[in-house]
Design a protein around this motif. Structure first.
Motif, PDB file in Angstrom:
ATOM      1  N   GLU A   1      -1.805  -0.093  -3.641  1.00  0.00           N
ATOM      2  CA  GLU A   1      -0.403  -0.232  -4.043  1.00  0.00           C
ATOM      3  C   GLU A   1       0.515   0.540  -3.097  1.00  0.00           C
ATOM      4  O   GLU A   1       1.590   0.064  -2.717  1.00  0.00           O
ATOM      5  N   GLU A   2       0.111   1.752  -2.742  1.00  0.00           N
ATOM      6  CA  GLU A   2       0.909   2.556  -1.815  1.00  0.00           C
ATOM      7  C   GLU A   2       0.983   1.904  -0.435  1.00  0.00           C
ATOM      8  O   GLU A   2       2.035   1.871   0.195  1.00  0.00           O
ATOM      9  N   ARG A   3      -0.155   1.376   0.014  1.00  0.00           N
ATOM     10  CA  ARG A   3      -0.169   0.728   1.319  1.00  0.00           C
ATOM     11  C   ARG A   3       0.701  -0.532   1.310  1.00  0.00           C
ATOM     12  O   ARG A   3       1.428  -0.805   2.268  1.00  0.00           O
ATOM     13  N   HIS A   4       0.641  -1.280   0.216  1.00  0.00           N
ATOM     14  CA  HIS A   4       1.484  -2.476   0.096  1.00  0.00           C
ATOM     15  C   HIS A   4       2.952  -2.104   0.199  1.00  0.00           C
ATOM     16  O   HIS A   4       3.713  -2.743   0.944  1.00  0.00           O
ATOM     17  N   LEU A   5       3.356  -1.066  -0.512  1.00  0.00           N
ATOM     18  CA  LEU A   5       4.749  -0.636  -0.471  1.00  0.00           C
ATOM     19  C   LEU A   5       5.130  -0.169   0.927  1.00  0.00           C
ATOM     20  O   LEU A   5       6.220  -0.474   1.425  1.00  0.00           O
ATOM     21  N   GLN A   6       4.225   0.546   1.584  1.00  0.00           N
ATOM     22  CA  GLN A   6       4.485   1.029   2.936  1.00  0.00           C
ATOM     23  C   GLN A   6       4.675  -0.138   3.905  1.00  0.00           C
ATOM     24  O   GLN A   6       5.597  -0.142   4.730  1.00  0.00           O
TER      25      GLN A   6
ATOM     26  N   MET B   1       5.594  -3.201   3.143  1.00  0.00           N
ATOM     27  CA  MET B   1       6.827  -3.907   2.795  1.00  0.00           C
ATOM     28  C   MET B   1       8.046  -3.189   3.374  1.00  0.00           C
ATOM     29  O   MET B   1       8.960  -3.814   3.922  1.00  0.00           O
ATOM     30  N   ARG B   2       8.079  -1.879   3.246  1.00  0.00           N
ATOM     31  CA  ARG B   2       9.216  -1.115   3.755  1.00  0.00           C
ATOM     32  C   ARG B   2       9.292  -1.177   5.270  1.00  0.00           C
ATOM     33  O   ARG B   2      10.384  -1.291   5.841  1.00  0.00           O
TER      34      ARG B   2
ATOM     35  N   THR C   1      10.538  -4.646   6.214  1.00  0.00           N
ATOM     36  CA  THR C   1      11.971  -4.758   5.945  1.00  0.00           C
ATOM     37  C   THR C   1      12.779  -4.113   7.061  1.00  0.00           C
ATOM     38  O   THR C   1      13.757  -4.684   7.558  1.00  0.00           O
TER      39      THR C   1
ATOM     40  N   GLU D   1      10.111  -9.796  -3.885  1.00  0.00           N
ATOM     41  CA  GLU D   1       9.966  -8.493  -4.531  1.00  0.00           C
ATOM     42  C   GLU D   1      11.135  -7.539  -4.279  1.00  0.00           C
ATOM     43  O   GLU D   1      11.388  -6.645  -5.088  1.00  0.00           O
ATOM     44  N   ASP D   2      11.839  -7.736  -3.172  1.00  0.00           N
ATOM     45  CA  ASP D   2      12.756  -6.687  -2.738  1.00  0.00           C
ATOM     46  C   ASP D   2      14.233  -7.060  -2.721  1.00  0.00           C
ATOM     47  O   ASP D   2      15.073  -6.170  -2.614  1.00  0.00           O
TER      48      ASP D   2
ATOM     49  N   THR E   1      15.959  -8.998  -7.170  1.00  0.00           N
ATOM     50  CA  THR E   1      15.019  -8.423  -8.130  1.00  0.00           C
ATOM     51  C   THR E   1      15.609  -8.400  -9.537  1.00  0.00           C
ATOM     52  O   THR E   1      16.822  -8.481  -9.725  1.00  0.00           O
TER      53      THR E   1
END
Length: 263
Positions: free
Chosen positions: A46-51, A53-54, A57, A101-102, A105
């Motif tokens: 989950e943390e890697r996915h968020l990283q 994505m950011r 972006t 997702e971003d 929302t």
């Protein structure tokens, strides 16, 4: 004349809803400099996915989708491109995830509507469109990188070959379906067709103003939008229909003032 309840947003940023406060004015729109992340030895999926994505972006906001490579993202977060494929299947899939997702929302939708609504004495929940628009601006002030990403992709996606082409072509009508389902109070002269026109005008003006804001740091997005609002929602027509603060509820039922009531 700007609604008194909106003046406090101009005069004191501390009065902004918490979701929209930003304190680092000097760097808030510097969306391209520096590395966002430092390498970590262990991350949950989950943390890697968020990283990822950011990082995506940030890079798309700067280079666009066509200019971004997966190697750019891998370099940004300190892993190999091969390792990146453990988390995503393709560049297109990553773009679809960002859009889903971003940007549009549920949190954004709820924030934009929350303080634009009031419940009358009979329990009817009604919404004020001019305040709803102000809330969109307040929300976007906290996320300039996402606004830049949206603006960059919106231009690129004019190309039918762009993977986000259908998303952007259909976005206005998708959003209108949601807007049209809400219980808006409106001046007597407005019907659904006229509301659609003012909705389209407001969203188009907002997109154009945001382009100027991203390009020119001297532009005060909120101040400019409130000036636009004075033109689009003049007090002579919209007084009492711009913000919940303009109306004392007492024992009044607001349902007869809604667009839905007239149809």
């Amino acid at each position: 004349m700007t609604v008194a309840a909106w003046e406090r947003f101009l005069n004191d940023e501390a009065s902004w809803p918490a979701a929209s406060r930003t304190t680092e004015h000097a760097t808030v729109r510097d969306t391209t400099s520096g590395t966002t992340f430092t390498k970590r030895k262990r991350m949950s999926p989950e943390e890697r996915h968020l990283q990822i994505m950011r990082a995506a972006t940030k890079i798309i906001a700067s280079k666009g989708f066509w200019g971004m490579s997966l190697q750019d993202i891998a370099d940004e977060i300190g892993i190999t491109e091969a390792a990146l494929y453990h988390y995503i299947d393709s560049k297109n899939e990553l773009l679809y995830a960002i859009l889903a997702e971003d940007y549009d929302t549920q949190d954004a939708e709820e924030y934009n509507a929350a303080t634009a609504a009031v419940t009358d004495a009979d329990g009817h929940r009604v919404f004020y469109f001019p305040r709803y628009c102000v809330n969109i601006v307040l929300y976007n002030l906290q996320r300039p990188e996402m606004v830049q990403l949206f603006s960059m992709l919106n231009g690129e996606a004019l190309n039918p070959e762009h993977p986000a082409h259908n998303f952007f072509i259909g976005r206005h009508l998708r959003n209108w379906e949601q807007i049209g389902s809400m219980n808006w109070i409106m001046p007597d002269s407005y019907d659904e067709e006229r509301f659609y026109h003012v909705y389209t005008l407001a969203m188009s003006a907002m997109d154009g103003l945001q382009y100027r804001w991203l390009a020119d740091h001297s532009v005060n997005l909120l101040e400019e939008w409130l000036a636009f609002s004075d033109e689009m929602f003049p007090e002579t027509i919209w007084n009492g229909f711009r913000d919940p603060s303009e109306r004392e509820l007492n024992d009044d039922c607001l349902l007869p003032l809604t667009l839905a009531w007239r149809q």
